[in-house]
Design a protein around this motif. Structure first.
Motif, PDB file in Angstrom:
ATOM      1  N   ALA A  39       0.829  -1.199   0.000  1.00  0.00           N
ATOM      2  CA  ALA A  39       0.000   0.000   0.000  1.00  0.00           C
ATOM      3  C   ALA A  39       0.868   1.256   0.000  1.00  0.00           C
ATOM      4  O   ALA A  39       0.500   2.271  -0.594  1.00  0.00           O
ATOM      5  CB  ALA A  39      -0.928  -0.008   1.215  1.00  0.00           C
ATOM      6  N   MET A  40       2.022   1.185   0.661  1.00  0.00           N
ATOM      7  CA  MET A  40       2.942   2.319   0.707  1.00  0.00           C
ATOM      8  C   MET A  40       3.414   2.687  -0.697  1.00  0.00           C
ATOM      9  O   MET A  40       3.371   3.853  -1.107  1.00  0.00           O
ATOM     10  CB  MET A  40       4.129   1.986   1.604  1.00  0.00           C
ATOM     11  CG  MET A  40       5.242   3.021   1.601  1.00  0.00           C
ATOM     12  SD  MET A  40       4.788   4.548   2.445  1.00  0.00           S
ATOM     13  CE  MET A  40       5.137   4.083   4.150  1.00  0.00           C
ATOM     14  N   TRP A  41       3.861   1.682  -1.465  1.00  0.00           N
ATOM     15  CA  TRP A  41       4.378   1.938  -2.813  1.00  0.00           C
ATOM     16  C   TRP A  41       3.272   2.483  -3.713  1.00  0.00           C
ATOM     17  O   TRP A  41       3.482   3.459  -4.452  1.00  0.00           O
ATOM     18  CB  TRP A  41       4.940   0.637  -3.398  1.00  0.00           C
ATOM     19  CG  TRP A  41       5.607   0.823  -4.741  1.00  0.00           C
ATOM     20  CD1 TRP A  41       6.914   1.125  -4.959  1.00  0.00           C
ATOM     21  CD2 TRP A  41       4.975   0.711  -6.020  1.00  0.00           C
ATOM     22  NE1 TRP A  41       7.149   1.217  -6.314  1.00  0.00           N
ATOM     23  CE2 TRP A  41       5.978   0.965  -6.981  1.00  0.00           C
ATOM     24  CE3 TRP A  41       3.693   0.420  -6.455  1.00  0.00           C
ATOM     25  CZ2 TRP A  41       5.717   0.945  -8.356  1.00  0.00           C
ATOM     26  CZ3 TRP A  41       3.427   0.405  -7.823  1.00  0.00           C
ATOM     27  CH2 TRP A  41       4.429   0.662  -8.757  1.00  0.00           C
ATOM     28  N   LEU A  42       2.104   1.873  -3.649  1.00  0.00           N
ATOM     29  CA  LEU A  42       0.990   2.311  -4.491  1.00  0.00           C
ATOM     30  C   LEU A  42       0.574   3.736  -4.148  1.00  0.00           C
ATOM     31  O   LEU A  42       0.296   4.548  -5.045  1.00  0.00           O
ATOM     32  CB  LEU A  42      -0.198   1.359  -4.317  1.00  0.00           C
ATOM     33  CG  LEU A  42      -1.444   1.659  -5.160  1.00  0.00           C
ATOM     34  CD1 LEU A  42      -1.101   1.653  -6.641  1.00  0.00           C
ATOM     35  CD2 LEU A  42      -2.541   0.641  -4.855  1.00  0.00           C
ATOM     36  N   THR A  43       0.562   4.067  -2.860  1.00  0.00           N
ATOM     37  CA  THR A  43       0.188   5.415  -2.441  1.00  0.00           C
ATOM     38  C   THR A  43       1.218   6.435  -2.907  1.00  0.00           C
ATOM     39  O   THR A  43       0.859   7.534  -3.360  1.00  0.00           O
ATOM     40  CB  THR A  43       0.051   5.484  -0.908  1.00  0.00           C
ATOM     41  OG1 THR A  43      -0.893   4.506  -0.473  1.00  0.00           O
ATOM     42  CG2 THR A  43      -0.435   6.856  -0.468  1.00  0.00           C
ATOM     43  N   GLN A  44       2.495   6.083  -2.816  1.00  0.00           N
ATOM     44  CA  GLN A  44       3.545   6.995  -3.264  1.00  0.00           C
ATOM     45  C   GLN A  44       3.414   7.307  -4.752  1.00  0.00           C
ATOM     46  O   GLN A  44       3.439   8.477  -5.156  1.00  0.00           O
ATOM     47  CB  GLN A  44       4.922   6.372  -2.993  1.00  0.00           C
ATOM     48  CG  GLN A  44       5.287   6.269  -1.526  1.00  0.00           C
ATOM     49  CD  GLN A  44       6.527   5.416  -1.305  1.00  0.00           C
ATOM     50  OE1 GLN A  44       6.946   4.663  -2.180  1.00  0.00           O
ATOM     51  NE2 GLN A  44       7.108   5.520  -0.122  1.00  0.00           N
ATOM     52  N   VAL A  45       3.265   6.269  -5.554  1.00  0.00           N
ATOM     53  CA  VAL A  45       3.159   6.457  -7.006  1.00  0.00           C
ATOM     54  C   VAL A  45       1.914   7.272  -7.345  1.00  0.00           C
ATOM     55  O   VAL A  45       1.951   8.195  -8.173  1.00  0.00           O
ATOM     56  CB  VAL A  45       3.122   5.095  -7.721  1.00  0.00           C
ATOM     57  CG1 VAL A  45       2.839   5.271  -9.209  1.00  0.00           C
ATOM     58  CG2 VAL A  45       4.444   4.361  -7.527  1.00  0.00           C
TER      59      VAL A  45
END
Length: 312
Positions: A39-45
């Motif tokens: 979820a962290m990576w998806l939110t960042q992108v």
């Protein structure tokens, strides 16, 4: 305001909320098909991409997005909006989707307006009206049905889902309350664009997204683009545009389409199984928020009258 403009505003606001619901389903699909995706990576992108697009859009539209940094209060508000408003409303929501499913995560997040009412009661001393109290009771019963499925001695959903969903509901409140003082002057494109970009860059400092080794297939890349463009940029622009044709209270009623869309698309495309308790609980929460939204203009009118009286 003509009837045609009102209809256009309603269609834009409802379509925006449907797209927000679909983005949750798209994220859930990504988490299912790519277990290494966080979820962290998806939110960042999502945040960095959407923030840059909105800021460029604002510059092309002549909004002068860098003016916000010329005033200390506005700059600090934009930073607070990104860190305390957008991060919980997006990162925590995606975490709830990842560990649970889009319909339940969206319904729990939908409790955010009641947190706003509690805030106004505690800090602005605005006593809840009868319809707000009834709405809070309905929302509490609805949440209880979803969480326990009628068995009060046990939980029907994971406490982790409830934790992340609850934080995302708090994020809905902070996401609404923090930027309200600078939105009229700098515009939604500038404020939201900077908020998203600041939040995304801050999360990247905590966990650099380029250190995450992922293999993204073309279908998954398509879903990612859907989340960024159709789930973030497009609905934001549509919802902001709708406010020129309809009242904010009317637009807020259209929020009910978000959990409905998330539920319908999850059942249709992901075969998510929801019980009758989930449906009844979700319906109670949606009706409660609609009742609260109908009463919002009265609360705002009361605050304006009290502010005018105190300044006289």
């Amino acid at each position: 305001m003509t009837q045609q403009n009102h209809l256009r505003g309603v269609l834009l606001a409802s379509s925006a909320c449907i797209l927000w619901g679909i983005s949750g389903v798209a994220a859930s699909t990504l988490f299912i098909n790519n277990p290494h995706l966080t979820a962290m990576w998806l939110t960042q992108v999502r945040m960095i991409s959407a923030g840059l697009i909105l800021l460029v859009w604002g510059r092309v539209a002549g909004k002068h997005p860098f003016k916000i940094w010329h005033h200390r209060h506005a700059a600090w508000t934009a930073v607070s909006y990104g860190l305390l408003g957008l991060i919980p409303v997006q990162l925590c929501y995606f975490e709830a989707v990842r560990v649970g499913n889009a319909p339940i995560a969206t319904i729990i997040q939908f409790l955010g307006p009641f947190i706003i009412s509690i805030y106004y009661f505690l800090f602005k001393h605005v006593t809840p009206s009868r319809i707000e109290l009834i709405g809070m009771i309905m929302a509490f019963i609805g949440t209880l049905l979803i969480v326990t499925h009628g068995h009060l001695n046990s939980l029907a959903i994971s406490p982790v889902i409830l934790f992340w969903g609850g934080l995302s509901a708090i994020g809905v409140a902070t996401n609404t309350l923090i930027p309200r003082t600078i939105l009229p002057k700098y515009g939604a494109l500038t404020v939201t664009g900077w908020g998203l970009l600041i939040a995304g860059l801050f999360l990247t400092l905590l966990q650099p997204m380029w250190r995450v080794h992922l293999t993204i297939t073309w279908p998954q890349l398509g879903l990612l683009i859907v989340i960024i463009l159709l789930g973030t940029v497009a609905p934001f622009l549509m919802f902001a545009r709708s406010l020129s044709d309809i009242l904010p209270t009317t637009a807020s009623l259209m929020d009910a389409f978000e959990p409905l869309a998330a539920t319908i698309f999850s059942i249709t495309f992901l075969n998510v199984q929801l019980t009758s308790f989930d449906f009844i609980g979700g319906l109670l929460i949606i009706l409660a928020v609609m009742a609260l939204s109908l009463n919002t203009h009265k609360m705002l009118h009361f605050l304006r009258r009290r502010r005018a009286h105190s300044s006289s």
